[in-house]
Scaffold this motif. Structure first.
Motif, PDB file in Angstrom:
ATOM      1  N   ALA A 179       3.321  -4.129   8.066  1.00  0.00           N
ATOM      2  CA  ALA A 179       2.591  -2.860   7.923  1.00  0.00           C
ATOM      3  C   ALA A 179       1.230  -3.084   7.268  1.00  0.00           C
ATOM      4  O   ALA A 179       0.222  -2.499   7.673  1.00  0.00           O
ATOM      5  N   ALA A 180       1.185  -3.969   6.274  1.00  0.00           N
ATOM      6  CA  ALA A 180      -0.052  -4.188   5.518  1.00  0.00           C
ATOM      7  C   ALA A 180      -1.133  -4.855   6.353  1.00  0.00           C
ATOM      8  O   ALA A 180      -2.322  -4.730   6.042  1.00  0.00           O
ATOM      9  N   LEU A 181      -0.751  -5.560   7.408  1.00  0.00           N
ATOM     10  CA  LEU A 181      -1.736  -6.218   8.266  1.00  0.00           C
ATOM     11  C   LEU A 181      -2.490  -5.231   9.146  1.00  0.00           C
ATOM     12  O   LEU A 181      -3.496  -5.585   9.759  1.00  0.00           O
ATOM     13  N   ASP A 182      -1.988  -4.016   9.225  1.00  0.00           N
ATOM     14  CA  ASP A 182      -2.693  -2.959   9.965  1.00  0.00           C
ATOM     15  C   ASP A 182      -3.873  -2.475   9.117  1.00  0.00           C
ATOM     16  O   ASP A 182      -3.710  -2.115   7.947  1.00  0.00           O
ATOM     17  N   ASP A 183      -5.055  -2.477   9.711  1.00  0.00           N
ATOM     18  CA  ASP A 183      -6.260  -2.103   8.957  1.00  0.00           C
ATOM     19  C   ASP A 183      -6.178  -0.695   8.378  1.00  0.00           C
ATOM     20  O   ASP A 183      -6.806  -0.399   7.359  1.00  0.00           O
ATOM     21  N   GLY A 184      -5.402   0.174   9.020  1.00  0.00           N
ATOM     22  CA  GLY A 184      -5.320   1.544   8.538  1.00  0.00           C
ATOM     23  C   GLY A 184      -4.280   1.754   7.452  1.00  0.00           C
ATOM     24  O   GLY A 184      -4.139   2.860   6.920  1.00  0.00           O
ATOM     25  N   PHE A 185      -3.558   0.706   7.088  1.00  0.00           N
ATOM     26  CA  PHE A 185      -2.464   0.846   6.110  1.00  0.00           C
ATOM     27  C   PHE A 185      -3.003   0.742   4.686  1.00  0.00           C
ATOM     28  O   PHE A 185      -3.837  -0.113   4.386  1.00  0.00           O
ATOM     29  N   ARG A 186      -2.516   1.613   3.825  1.00  0.00           N
ATOM     30  CA  ARG A 186      -2.856   1.512   2.399  1.00  0.00           C
ATOM     31  C   ARG A 186      -1.693   2.061   1.583  1.00  0.00           C
ATOM     32  O   ARG A 186      -1.244   3.192   1.789  1.00  0.00           O
ATOM     33  N   LEU A 187      -1.218   1.249   0.660  1.00  0.00           N
ATOM     34  CA  LEU A 187      -0.136   1.683  -0.216  1.00  0.00           C
ATOM     35  C   LEU A 187      -0.626   2.759  -1.185  1.00  0.00           C
ATOM     36  O   LEU A 187      -1.790   2.727  -1.610  1.00  0.00           O
ATOM     37  N   PRO A 188       0.228   3.690  -1.561  1.00  0.00           N
ATOM     38  CA  PRO A 188      -0.136   4.641  -2.618  1.00  0.00           C
ATOM     39  C   PRO A 188      -0.503   3.892  -3.896  1.00  0.00           C
ATOM     40  O   PRO A 188       0.086   2.856  -4.218  1.00  0.00           O
ATOM     41  N   ASP A 189      -1.493   4.402  -4.626  1.00  0.00           N
ATOM     42  CA  ASP A 189      -2.003   3.699  -5.805  1.00  0.00           C
ATOM     43  C   ASP A 189      -0.935   3.450  -6.857  1.00  0.00           C
ATOM     44  O   ASP A 189      -0.988   2.447  -7.578  1.00  0.00           O
ATOM     45  N   ASP A 190       0.046   4.350  -6.971  1.00  0.00           N
ATOM     46  CA  ASP A 190       1.067   4.158  -7.995  1.00  0.00           C
ATOM     47  C   ASP A 190       2.146   3.173  -7.572  1.00  0.00           C
ATOM     48  O   ASP A 190       2.934   2.700  -8.400  1.00  0.00           O
ATOM     49  N   ILE A 191       2.186   2.819  -6.287  1.00  0.00           N
ATOM     50  CA  ILE A 191       3.198   1.895  -5.775  1.00  0.00           C
ATOM     51  C   ILE A 191       2.701   0.448  -5.832  1.00  0.00           C
ATOM     52  O   ILE A 191       3.470  -0.484  -6.144  1.00  0.00           O
ATOM     53  N   ARG A 192       1.417   0.236  -5.574  1.00  0.00           N
ATOM     54  CA  ARG A 192       0.897  -1.127  -5.420  1.00  0.00           C
ATOM     55  C   ARG A 192       1.174  -2.016  -6.630  1.00  0.00           C
ATOM     56  O   ARG A 192       1.705  -3.123  -6.477  1.00  0.00           O
ATOM     57  N   PRO A 193       0.824  -1.611  -7.860  1.00  0.00           N
ATOM     58  CA  PRO A 193       1.074  -2.515  -9.000  1.00  0.00           C
ATOM     59  C   PRO A 193       2.557  -2.792  -9.219  1.00  0.00           C
ATOM     60  O   PRO A 193       2.929  -3.904  -9.606  1.00  0.00           O
ATOM     61  N   ARG A 194       3.393  -1.808  -8.965  1.00  0.00           N
ATOM     62  CA  ARG A 194       4.835  -2.015  -9.149  1.00  0.00           C
ATOM     63  C   ARG A 194       5.385  -2.972  -8.106  1.00  0.00           C
ATOM     64  O   ARG A 194       6.230  -3.824  -8.403  1.00  0.00           O
TER      65      ARG A 194
END
Length: 492
Positions: free
Chosen positions: A433-448
């Motif tokens: 999913a992350a390799l898709d240019d349009g994908f971005r994790l929610p800011d509160d999820i990424r560090p966790r």
């Protein structure tokens, strides 16, 4: 006097460059090719470089060889360049015509003779390259709209056409009689050892895999080697002895799995004949796998839908698994899409074999269904297994939830990665999913998520949770984890 001196100097230059074009060092040859492309005598340069490309030793980085100089000399003269562009544009949808026209042209320059036979394998190879060239701007009108001759983008598209045409011809060179006999003899010797061993045994499988992987990858004749081995497998498949025929389809299945798909039409005819003969479970499973390889290479004309749908209900688990795997992407958008989804959902919900259930789930998650009701049936089925006791099923369910933006997907991911033995499928699905240019994790999820990935990596997870089957191995898991972490940090 001055004319004779110039002629002598030019002759000395030609002799020097000609020797350098035959030097064992690829860098020396490549530089000589560029220098030759700029030599005063255009006819000499075209002839020498056409011949140099034809004798270039095998390399996995063809564009850094003498072919770069060949491209440059073809661009040097407006008439020659126009001739090349006419060949490409006139045959951009005709691989056979392209190869005939191209090799006639190269022969006129002084290269090897034009192809007399343009078989299906070389056409398939060229067809794939023409698809790429169309994406670079080639049309039946040439390179209209891709700059002017001399512009970087146009010259690049021109060079790609020359490189790929040259590469296809080299990749499909035939075997010498000696090479063919050596390869054929080795294959027959090993298959004779495999024949008396029990079908399905590790010893037999190891020998068949050894034969299937015998082609020398560091050779221009690799495709010809694979083609010869496929011919051997097809001959065995046609044998009246059922044991020899079964060995043939085992070999054919491995050949298609480990190599390029060659002999497409003869293979299809053999599979149709075997399927019509009501084969036993082992042969049927291999036939289904072979159809799947053909479908992945090029969509089948008149796919054997009924064979796959019936196989979903076969008493043998290996057959059911092969049928489930093969319906992706065969079933999507097809007349049997609904029936296929229903059959796969039944396997996912009720089959007694975990491997079959996982195969059904993976296929369901991969299907891009055309009918909305089928999309809903797939989503519902996979979500029913979000809390399955089988980690691989939970991972496939998560992959689907992530793709469909189901609200609790990230909570499920974080929970799974709390386990020191988290299934690798969760990391793989997130990386995909992350390799898709349009994908971005929610800011509160990424560090966790990063914290959990760092903890897993430090704990030896990549060694501990690799698959016994060999994929993903520890190196695969380490690369997967590193890639995902790098991608997540890049989004900060």
């Amino acid at each position: 006097m001055f004319k004779k001196r110039r002629e002598r100097k030019l002759a000395e230059l030609h002799e020097e460059l000609g020797a350098a074009l035959r030097d064992p060092d690829v860098a020396v040859r490549a530089k000589a090719a560029v220098d030759a492309a700029e030599a005063a005598d255009l006819e000499w340069a075209l002839r020498e470089l056409a011949a140099a490309v034809a004798r270039e030793p095998w390399t996995d980085d063809f564009h850094e060889t003498v072919v770069d100089g060949f491209c440059a000399v073809l661009r040097r003269d407006a008439g020659v360049r126009q001739r090349v562009e006419g060949i490409v544009a006139g045959h951009v949808d005709d691989p056979e015509g392209f190869l005939r026209a191209w090799t006639r042209f190269v022969a006129e320059l002084g290269g090897p003779p034009a192809l007399r036979e343009v078989g299906g394998d070389i056409q398939d190879d060229m067809r794939e390259r023409l698809t790429y060239l169309r994406a670079q701007g080639w049309t039946p009108q040439g390179l209209d709209g891709v700059g002017r001759p001399g512009d970087f983008q146009r010259d690049l598209a021109f060079d790609f056409a020359v490189i790929l045409a040259s590469l296809v011809v080299r990749r499909n060179e035939p075997l010498s009689g000696e090479e063919a006999e050596r390869l054929r003899g080795r294959a027959r010797e090993l298959l004779a050892e495999a024949l008396p061993l029990a079908p399905g045994s590790k010893e037999r499988a190891d020998i068949v895999v050894d034969v299937a992987q015998a082609a020398d990858e560091d050779s221009w004749t690799e495709r010809a080697q694979v083609g010869l081995l496929i011919d051997e497998a097809l001959d065995l498949c046609a044998d009246q002895d059922p044991d020899r025929s079964a060995l043939g389809v085992e070999l054919l299945s491995d050949l298609l799995l480990f190599n390029d798909v060659l002999r497409y039409e003869p293979v299809r005819r053999t599979l149709d004949r075997l399927a019509a003969g009501k084969p036993g479970p082992r042969v049927l499973a291999e036939v289904l796998r072979c159809y799947d390889e053909l479908q992945m290479h090029e969509p089948l004309a008149e796919p054997p839908y009924s064979l796959f749908l019936e196989a979903l209900r076969h008493p043998d688990a290996d057959v059911r698994q092969a049928a489930a795997n093969g319906l992706d992407p065969m079933a999507e958008g097809s007349p049997v899409e609904r029936e296929a989804v229903e059959g796969l959902v039944a396997l996912l919900d009720d089959d007694g074999e975990t491997a079959v259930r996982v195969a059904a789930a993976q296929t369901l998650a991969g299907l891009d269904c055309a009918e909305e009701r089928n999309v809903g049936a797939v989503t519902d089925a996979l979500q029913r297994h979000a809390d399955s006791p089988v980690p691989a099923l939970r991972a496939v369910s998560f992959r689907d939830a992530l793709a469909r933006n189901i609200p609790d997907a990230y909570d499920r991911l974080l929970h799974e990665l709390e386990s020191p033995d988290a299934h690798w499928g969760f990391v793989s699905a997130c990386l995909f999913a992350a390799l898709d240019d349009g994908f971005r994790l929610p800011d509160d999820i990424r560090p966790r998520l990063l914290e959990r990935l760092e903890r897993l990596k430090a704990s030896g997870w990549t060694d501990r949770c690799a698959e016994p089957s060999g994929y993903p191995d520890p190196d695969d898991l380490a690369e997967m984890t590193t890639q995902l972490m790098e991608r997540l940090r890049a989004d900060d």
